[in-house]
Design a protein around this motif. Structure first.
Motif, short mmCIF file in Angstrom:
data_model
loop_
_atom_site.label_atom_id
_atom_site.label_comp_id
_atom_site.label_asym_id
_atom_site.label_seq_id
_atom_site.Cartn_x
_atom_site.Cartn_y
_atom_site.Cartn_z
N PRO A 255 -77.46 -27.36 -8.61
CA PRO A 255 -77.95 -25.97 -8.56
C PRO A 255 -79.42 -25.82 -8.17
O PRO A 255 -79.83 -24.73 -7.76
N ASP A 256 -80.22 -26.88 -8.26
CA ASP A 256 -81.62 -26.81 -7.85
C ASP A 256 -81.85 -27.39 -6.47
O ASP A 256 -82.99 -27.53 -6.03
N PHE B 200 -74.93 -28.04 -15.83
CA PHE B 200 -74.31 -28.59 -14.63
C PHE B 200 -74.01 -30.07 -14.83
O PHE B 200 -72.88 -30.53 -14.62
N ARG C 23 -79.43 -24.19 -17.24
CA ARG C 23 -78.45 -24.21 -16.16
C ARG C 23 -78.28 -25.63 -15.63
O ARG C 23 -77.17 -26.10 -15.43
N ASP D 210 -84.27 -23.81 -13.79
CA ASP D 210 -83.66 -23.27 -15.01
C ASP D 210 -83.07 -24.44 -15.78
O ASP D 210 -82.00 -24.94 -15.45
#
Length: 146
Positions: A115-116, A21, A17, A14
């Motif tokens: 987040p990934d 971050f 997102r 994403d």
């Protein structure tokens, strides 16, 4: 091939997102054609869709559900900086995978996943020198062993 890296591309699920971050960590990027570029010293870090990275490289995208065998390291000048950055990363949405602690090499380091799932090490290594611009200068390991 010259011994250097120009760009590190992180495949992300994403893009908005992922960009948010890194911007919460204080980075500033530029987006063009669904790709975000961050100037990070002498190299660039790029955020691009996982599927696009895989297709571009001619490899299958097996998803982001496992450790990819790579960590990115950000070395700092003090233990206090390690703690500050680890706290900022957690506040920005990172998952702390290993809290900052003493290391086997006499330094201090912690790890977080963005987040990934890209794993970052934040480290203070008293054996490495950081130039005023933040670039890492390795010691002469041959001299240290000799």
């Amino acid at each position: 091939m010259e011994q250097r890296i120009s760009i590190v591309t992180l495949g992300v699920a994403d893009l908005p997102r992922a960009r948010a971050f890194y911007e919460r960590l204080g980075w500033r990027g530029q987006e063009i054609e669904q790709t975000v570029f961050f100037q990070t010293g002498g190299i660039a870090v790029v955020l691009w869709g996982r599927d696009k990275v895989a297709a571009d490289a001619g490899v299958p995208d097996r998803g982001g559900d496992g450790f990819g065998g790579i960590t990115l390291a950000h070395n700092v000048r003090s233990r206090t900086e390690v703690d500050e950055i680890m706290a900022a990363a957690a506040g920005a949405g990172a998952t702390v995978t290993k809290p900052a602690q003493e290391t086997f090499y006499g330094g201090y380091a912690g790890f977080f996943a963005d987040p990934d799932g890209h794993v970052w090490e934040i480290a203070h290594n008293p054996g490495f020198t950081l130039a005023p611009d933040g670039s890492l200068i390795l010691p002469d390991f041959g001299q240290a062993a000799g």
